[in-house]
Design an enzyme around this catalytic site. Structure first.
Site, PDB file in Angstrom:
ATOM      1  N   ARG A 110       0.874  -1.177   0.000  1.00  0.00           N
ATOM      2  CA  ARG A 110       0.000   0.000   0.000  1.00  0.00           C
ATOM      3  C   ARG A 110       0.906   1.220   0.000  1.00  0.00           C
ATOM      4  NH1 ARG A 110      -1.886   0.530   6.384  1.00  0.00           N
ATOM      5  NH2 ARG A 110       0.188   0.201   7.208  1.00  0.00           N
ATOM      6  N   ASN A 148      -4.021   7.959   3.464  1.00  0.00           N
ATOM      7  CA  ASN A 148      -3.533   7.455   4.753  1.00  0.00           C
ATOM      8  C   ASN A 148      -2.027   7.604   4.818  1.00  0.00           C
ATOM      9  OD1 ASN A 148      -4.248   5.920   7.281  1.00  0.00           O
ATOM     10  ND2 ASN A 148      -2.594   4.651   6.475  1.00  0.00           N
ATOM     11  N   GLU A 149      -1.559   8.225   5.863  1.00  0.00           N
ATOM     12  CA  GLU A 149      -0.119   8.371   6.113  1.00  0.00           C
ATOM     13  C   GLU A 149       0.643   8.607   4.812  1.00  0.00           C
ATOM     14  OE1 GLU A 149       1.196   5.128   8.615  1.00  0.00           O
ATOM     15  OE2 GLU A 149       0.453   6.180  10.377  1.00  0.00           O
ATOM     16  N   CYS A 159       8.836   9.324  -5.237  1.00  0.00           N
ATOM     17  CA  CYS A 159       8.802   8.534  -6.466  1.00  0.00           C
ATOM     18  C   CYS A 159       9.792   9.157  -7.453  1.00  0.00           C
ATOM     19  CB  CYS A 159       7.378   8.561  -7.024  1.00  0.00           C
ATOM     20  SG  CYS A 159       7.239   7.829  -8.658  1.00  0.00           S
ATOM     21  N   CYS A 161       9.941   8.446 -10.886  1.00  0.00           N
ATOM     22  CA  CYS A 161       9.587   8.157 -12.281  1.00  0.00           C
ATOM     23  C   CYS A 161       9.829   9.378 -13.168  1.00  0.00           C
ATOM     24  CB  CYS A 161       8.133   7.708 -12.375  1.00  0.00           C
ATOM     25  SG  CYS A 161       6.956   9.060 -12.194  1.00  0.00           S
ATOM     26  N   CYS A 164       7.705  12.386 -12.456  1.00  0.00           N
ATOM     27  CA  CYS A 164       8.153  13.150 -11.284  1.00  0.00           C
ATOM     28  C   CYS A 164       9.400  13.961 -11.626  1.00  0.00           C
ATOM     29  CB  CYS A 164       8.429  12.217 -10.098  1.00  0.00           C
ATOM     30  SG  CYS A 164       6.910  11.565  -9.370  1.00  0.00           S
ATOM     31  N   GLU A 309      -4.871   7.745  15.228  1.00  0.00           N
ATOM     32  CA  GLU A 309      -4.642   6.318  15.477  1.00  0.00           C
ATOM     33  C   GLU A 309      -3.763   6.149  16.705  1.00  0.00           C
ATOM     34  OE1 GLU A 309      -2.866   4.078  12.293  1.00  0.00           O
ATOM     35  OE2 GLU A 309      -4.083   5.068  10.777  1.00  0.00           O
ATOM     36  N   TRP A 317       4.620  -4.380  14.680  1.00  0.00           N
ATOM     37  CA  TRP A 317       5.683  -4.143  13.700  1.00  0.00           C
ATOM     38  C   TRP A 317       7.053  -3.838  14.305  1.00  0.00           C
ATOM     39  CZ3 TRP A 317       6.594   0.952  14.789  1.00  0.00           C
ATOM     40  CH2 TRP A 317       5.495   1.757  15.153  1.00  0.00           C
ATOM     41  N   GLU A 357      -1.901  -7.505   9.288  1.00  0.00           N
ATOM     42  CA  GLU A 357      -1.995  -6.897  10.621  1.00  0.00           C
ATOM     43  C   GLU A 357      -2.928  -7.663  11.557  1.00  0.00           C
ATOM     44  OE1 GLU A 357      -2.665  -2.690   9.293  1.00  0.00           O
ATOM     45  OE2 GLU A 357      -0.661  -2.469  10.135  1.00  0.00           O
ATOM     46  N   LYS A 358      -3.063  -8.970  11.313  1.00  0.00           N
ATOM     47  CA  LYS A 358      -4.062  -9.735  12.072  1.00  0.00           C
ATOM     48  C   LYS A 358      -3.736  -9.831  13.562  1.00  0.00           C
ATOM     49  CE  LYS A 358      -2.075 -14.089  10.369  1.00  0.00           C
ATOM     50  NZ  LYS A 358      -1.061 -13.390   9.568  1.00  0.00           N
TER      51      LYS A 358
HETATM   52  C1  GAL Z   1      -0.423   2.986  10.806  1.00  0.00           C
HETATM   53  C2  GAL Z   1      -1.368   2.819   9.629  1.00  0.00           C
HETATM   54  C3  GAL Z   1      -2.478   1.848   9.967  1.00  0.00           C
HETATM   55  C4  GAL Z   1      -1.928   0.607  10.598  1.00  0.00           C
HETATM   56  C5  GAL Z   1      -1.115   0.990  11.810  1.00  0.00           C
HETATM   57  C6  GAL Z   1      -0.530  -0.181  12.563  1.00  0.00           C
HETATM   58  O1  GAL Z   1       0.798   3.523  10.421  1.00  0.00           O
HETATM   59  O2  GAL Z   1      -1.917   4.055   9.260  1.00  0.00           O
HETATM   60  O3  GAL Z   1      -3.204   1.549   8.796  1.00  0.00           O
HETATM   61  O4  GAL Z   1      -1.134  -0.058   9.691  1.00  0.00           O
HETATM   62  O5  GAL Z   1      -0.047   1.803  11.396  1.00  0.00           O
HETATM   63  O6  GAL Z   1       0.249   0.254  13.647  1.00  0.00           O
END
Ligand code: GAL
Length: 670
Positions: A110, A148-149, A159, A161, A164, A309, A317, A357-358
């Protein structure tokens, strides 16, 4: 305060469960039980919303928004550009980012789209328009969440390319007009780097240009603006059909994008907060980093922001991912509020059964329904937030101190070949911020473009690059009565990394002339004595000369530069400026700022000494309302003496002179 309450909820990705309507019904029921009042919907749902090019399926989302509306749950509605559907990358490979080595990405992951690609821009615009037409005026939709982010997964966030590259050249032409101007600004006469054709200019890449620091700076500025242009295109599109504000979720101290440029067109700043709690027993370094990130986000628009978030539990992670220990969920949520957030949002509501991310923390786990420690923690915090909404509405922190933190300085400092190659700008900023935090003095983190009005104290560590107009603002600030602090290796270069000649741009304010700079190895560490205590002078030891009217508060004590000033103070107009010619440790910074706070009339809201691990912040209302947060980041009880008289905003208990805090407790006082 958006939607009139503190938002509590977070990312909701029901597109994973469309074949299980009963799960959705359970979600709604349990959201109510968890005091969730807002979800961020559709962040990665492009494939579910447009399963084939031009075929839109929005009914499922309509059903969800309608049910949430019936339950009084608000929606932050996302545009889905964060993850591209396979039909898009298969048909139009140009939408995929090109790496620095010239290879185009393959489909997957993504956050990997090219932000210049006209196809990407057109396809996302068409998608966004459908969303906005259908949902942009729904009563419970309160905010647009663009993508998102942005920059999140890009190598160095950019990028490379051809599209760009062409856009970059165009950007440079606009900025410099002629190649002559550009060659001069970038000092291209060195090593025969003179360009004779715009087409010769290429983005910096490991197998190409790795030595032109001015090119790096402009490339990063361009990349940020190009990303912002993409953001603005999406925001403009959805706003064609609605009057809602828009945001995009930032990421802490993210080097790839200059959030001071990225904030253009961002109506409400929001960011994603994933501190490494319980990394060690001493939570202070983590608490300081999270606090500084909140302060940075608040300072961008000098306004309340949203924590978009955070994890209700562990993340997935880092090498190892500790659970939040009892009490930390409440405390870390309250910490966000304490620094100006109007929300506590999570990633995510429910764990997916599969996918990357389960095992990432979520409010709802795979098992046990609502009968979990995490769910109870979330519900408890949600209930508390409901009680604080009115109190915190129209309030925000208004610090009297600021730390200059500027992305352009970050880039330039860490790219330059100089006395050190291991500069860590963020680490330095955090060391200074920490001394403020430990004494309960909130600081803004501001860029060199920000106004300095209203501050008593402005400190600018390792302020290597000076932007146009900045020195003038500091001069006016100091002349007007402010206290300015800066350090070695400051005021070295201008916006294209050209060294200032003659003097430091603020030599008259600082009352010093810089001469040489030593970066000694440990064996050659120097020392100095300040107010009776001996401290190390290490890493960077600058040799400066004090003007006649400059006070020398400490000098080097050994080596060939013994006697040269380490700390100077110079009166300028109604104010004064300090220069710290050498780097030292945290001990010195603590003692230095402690004295400075007294001198500049800064004190914490409780007007008392805080035990280690405890900090205090204050949100103020226009009407003079004060709300004080006292936070204990120690996993043991603490006692604070000499606090004066306060009322607990929640329990209504009266405190007179003494405060007792439980492990990881946060009290809210009025
Ligand atoms: C963020 C992201 C989320 C999710 C989260 C997990 O950086 O926007 O979609 O992946 O991390 O910590």
């Amino acid at each position: 305060m958006l939607g009139g309450r503190i938002l509590h909820g977070g990312d909701y990705n029901p597109d994973q469960w469309l074949d299980h309507p009963e799960i959705f019904e359970e979600d709604v029921k349990l959201m109510k039980a968890a005091h969730v009042n807002c979800v961020s919907l559709g962040i990665f749902a492009w494939a579910a919303l447009e399963p084939e090019e031009g075929v839109y399926q929005l009914d499922w989302m309509d059903h969800i928004i309608t049910r949430l509306e019936q339950e009084g749950i608000q929606v932050v509605l996302a545009t889905p550009s964060g993850a591209m559907p396979h039909w898009l990358t298969q048909k139009y490979p140009e939408v995929m980012q090109v790496q620095a080595d010239g290879r185009r990405n393959l489909p997957g992951k993504r956050h990997n789209f090219c932000y210049t690609s006209p196809v990407m821009r057109q396809k996302i615009t068409e998608m966004d328009r459908e969303l906005a037409k259908r949902f942009g005026r729904r009563s419970n939709v309160i905010l647009w969440h663009i993508s998102n982010e942005l920059g999140g997964n890009f190598a160095d966030s950019v990028c490379h390319c051809e599209l760009c590259q062409a856009a970059f050249r165009k950007w440079l032409k606009k900025k410099y007009g002629t190649l002559d101007n550009l060659n001069r600004a970038w000092w291209n006469y060195f090593w025969s780097h003179t360009y004779t054709d715009w087409e010769q200019i290429h983005s910096p890449v490991p197998n190409g240009e790795t030595t032109s620091t001015a090119l790096f700076l402009d490339w990063r500025r361009f990349s940020t603006e190009q990303m912002n242009d993409f953001y603005q295109l999406e925001a403009r599109t959805v706003k064609e059909y609605s009057d809602l504000p828009a945001t995009t979720n930032f990421m802490y101290f993210f080097k790839g994008l200059d959030y001071n440029r990225m904030k253009k067109g961002v109506d409400i700043i929001s960011w994603d907060n994933y501190p490494f709690w319980h990394k060690e027993k001493d939570e202070v370094p983590t608490a300081v980093k999270a606090a500084a990130s909140h302060s940075l986000m608040r300072s961008l628009n000098q306004a309340p922001f949203l924590m978009m978030e955070s994890s209700p539990s562990a993340i997935s992670w880092r090498q190892h991912n500790p659970l939040k220990r009892p009490g930390m969920h409440m405390l870390s949520g309250m910490q966000a509020l304490a620094h100006g957030s109007d929300s506590v949002q999570y990633f995510q509501w429910r764990k997916g059964r599969g996918g990357f991310e389960k095992f990432h923390g979520a409010v709802m786990d795979h098992k046990n329904g609502s009968n979990t420690r995490v769910f109870r923690d979330v519900a408890e915090l949600g209930e508390r937030l409901e009680g604080l909404g009115e109190l915190l509405s129209h309030t925000v922190n208004r610090p009297k101190a600021a730390i200059v933190f500027d992305w352009e300085n970050w880039w330039a400092l860490e790219d330059t070949q100089g006395p050190r190659l291991d500069f860590n700008y963020v680490k330095t900023i955090l060391a200074h911020y920490r001394t403020f935090w430990e004494q309960g003095i909130e600081a803004d983190l501001i860029s060199m473009d920000a106004s300095l009005e209203g501050y008593h104290l402005v400190t600018a560590p390792l302020n290597y690059l000076y932007k146009d107009g900045y020195a003038k603002r500091v001069r006016e600030f100091t002349a007007g009565g402010g206290t300015f602090v800066t350090t070695c290796f400051s005021g070295m270069v201008d916006e294209t990394d050209l060294c200032f000649t003659g003097h430091h741009p603020l030599y008259d304010v600082l009352g010093i002339e810089q001469e040489e700079i030593d970066a000694p190895s440990e064996e050659f560490e120097n020392r100095f004595t300040y107010e009776g205590t001996v401290y190390p002078a290490q890493n960077l030891c600058e040799i400066v000369h004090a003007a006649e009217d400059t006070e020398v508060l400490a000098s080097y004590e050994t080596d060939f530069y013994a006697g040269a000033p380490v700390i100077t103070r110079h009166a300028f107009g109604k104010g004064r400026a300090y220069y710290l010619a050498a780097e030292s440790g945290l001990e010195f910074l603590r003692d230095f700022y402690r004295k400075l706070f007294v001198e500049t009339g800064l004190e914490n809201a409780l007007k008392t000494e805080l035990p280690y691990g405890v900090t205090v912040t204050e949100r103020l209302g226009e009407d003079g309302k004060r709300v004080i947060f006292v936070m204990n980041f120690k996993n043991e009880p603490v006692r604070i003496e000499g606090t004066g008289s306060w009322t607990d905003a929640e329990t209504k208990a009266a405190y007179d002179g003494t405060l007792l805090l439980e492990p990881f407790e946060c009290k809210v006082l009025i």
